[in-house]
Design a protein around this motif. Structure first.
Motif, PDB file in Angstrom:
ATOM      1  N   VAL A 193       0.848  -1.194   0.000  1.00 15.95           N
ATOM      2  CA  VAL A 193       0.000   0.000   0.000  1.00 15.95           C
ATOM      3  C   VAL A 193       0.882   1.243   0.000  1.00 15.95           C
ATOM      4  N   LYS A 194       0.699   2.084  -1.015  1.00 13.70           N
ATOM      5  CA  LYS A 194       1.423   3.363  -1.068  1.00 13.70           C
ATOM      6  C   LYS A 194       0.652   4.453  -0.341  1.00 13.70           C
ATOM      7  N   ARG A 195      -0.691   4.401  -0.448  1.00 12.11           N
ATOM      8  CA  ARG A 195      -1.498   5.467   0.141  1.00 12.11           C
ATOM      9  C   ARG A 195      -2.959   5.041   0.242  1.00 12.11           C
ATOM     10  N   VAL A 196      -3.583   5.461   1.324  1.00 16.60           N
ATOM     11  CA  VAL A 196      -5.035   5.394   1.414  1.00 16.60           C
ATOM     12  C   VAL A 196      -5.526   6.649   0.700  1.00 16.60           C
ATOM     13  N   VAL A 197      -6.269   6.495  -0.372  1.00 15.86           N
ATOM     14  CA  VAL A 197      -6.665   7.635  -1.204  1.00 15.86           C
ATOM     15  C   VAL A 197      -7.964   8.264  -0.711  1.00 15.86           C
ATOM     16  N   ARG A 198      -8.992   7.412  -0.452  1.00 16.44           N
ATOM     17  CA  ARG A 198     -10.292   7.961  -0.096  1.00 16.44           C
ATOM     18  C   ARG A 198     -11.079   6.957   0.725  1.00 16.44           C
ATOM     19  N   LEU A 199     -11.867   7.483   1.650  1.00 19.75           N
ATOM     20  CA  LEU A 199     -12.852   6.689   2.384  1.00 19.75           C
ATOM     21  C   LEU A 199     -14.218   7.319   2.182  1.00 19.75           C
TER      22      LEU A 199
ATOM     23  N   SER B 140       0.811   7.983   5.195  1.00 22.57           N
ATOM     24  CA  SER B 140       0.229   7.399   3.979  1.00 22.57           C
ATOM     25  C   SER B 140      -1.239   7.032   4.183  1.00 22.57           C
ATOM     26  N   GLY B 141      -1.685   7.037   5.432  1.00 27.47           N
ATOM     27  CA  GLY B 141      -3.073   6.737   5.729  1.00 27.47           C
ATOM     28  C   GLY B 141      -3.984   7.943   5.680  1.00 27.47           C
ATOM     29  N   LYS B 142      -3.405   9.148   5.555  1.00 26.25           N
ATOM     30  CA  LYS B 142      -4.225  10.362   5.458  1.00 26.25           C
ATOM     31  C   LYS B 142      -4.902  10.376   4.095  1.00 26.25           C
ATOM     32  N   HIS B 143      -6.197  10.677   4.083  1.00 24.47           N
ATOM     33  CA  HIS B 143      -7.003  10.443   2.893  1.00 24.47           C
ATOM     34  C   HIS B 143      -8.085  11.500   2.731  1.00 24.47           C
ATOM     35  N   ALA B 144      -8.631  11.550   1.537  1.00 23.57           N
ATOM     36  CA  ALA B 144      -9.856  12.318   1.300  1.00 23.57           C
ATOM     37  C   ALA B 144     -11.004  11.471   1.839  1.00 23.57           C
TER      38      ALA B 144
ATOM     39  N   PHE C  19      -7.384   2.602  -2.471  1.00 24.94           N
ATOM     40  CA  PHE C  19      -5.974   2.569  -2.090  1.00 24.94           C
ATOM     41  C   PHE C  19      -5.100   2.645  -3.323  1.00 24.94           C
ATOM     42  N   GLU C  20      -3.964   3.324  -3.228  1.00 26.97           N
ATOM     43  CA  GLU C  20      -2.942   3.273  -4.251  1.00 26.97           C
ATOM     44  C   GLU C  20      -1.940   2.201  -3.844  1.00 26.97           C
TER      45      GLU C  20
END
Length: 153
Positions: free
Chosen positions: A89-95, A126-130, A151-152
């Motif tokens: 996982v590179k990034r949490v993109v959105r929830l 990396s867990g900060k997301h829209a 997730f990216e």
């Protein structure tokens, strides 16, 4: 053990067994470097948890716990999708957080913080997301919260 797996362990959290959807869809789709999740319910041992409405029988704190359980189910599927390696996982993109609540309830973001705080707790920056958090008049099986994610990888 990946950093995310170590963080889950240090938080005293275990990923639940993967449960399959009850209808004609898949839990996630991988497209390119993204993993998109369907709405995920607070399931434990194959049974829905936190049945009811936030603000009418269930508290904000129970809603946050419900949102965390949804995220744990998402992470269980994600680990499975990534061959057991949450380190991809590179990034949490959105929830997206759907809160089953009466029309007068206005604290949806507080409920959604249960999901958001866990993602940041597991993945750090990396867990900060829209995110969006909305109220709905009902959810499948009468559960209090449903969460979707992207997730990216």
């Amino acid at each position: 053990m990946t950093a995310a797996a170590a963080k889950l362990s240090s938080l005293g959290l275990e990923l639940p067994a993967v449960t399959m959807p009850a209808a004609n869809y898949v839990p996630y789709v991988i497209s390119g470097n993204m993993v998109y999740f369907s709405g995920t319910l607070p399931m434990k041992d194959g049974k829905p948890q936190f049945v009811g409405k936030i603000g009418k029988g269930l508290t904000i704190e129970q809603g946050q716990e419900c949102a965390r359980l949804c995220v744990l189910n998402i992470l269980s599927h994600l680990k499975n999708a990534l061959g057991g390696d949450l380190g991809k996982v590179k990034r949490v993109v959105r929830l997206g957080v759907f809160v089953n609540a009466p029309a007068s309830f206005t604290e949806h973001p507080k409920v959604a913080n249960g999901a958001s705080d866990l993602m940041v707790g597991v993945f750090g920056d990396s867990g900060k997301h829209a995110r969006f958090a909305v109220g709905v008049s009902g959810l499948p099986f009468g559960v209090a919260v449903e969460v979707d994610a992207a997730f990216e990888i």
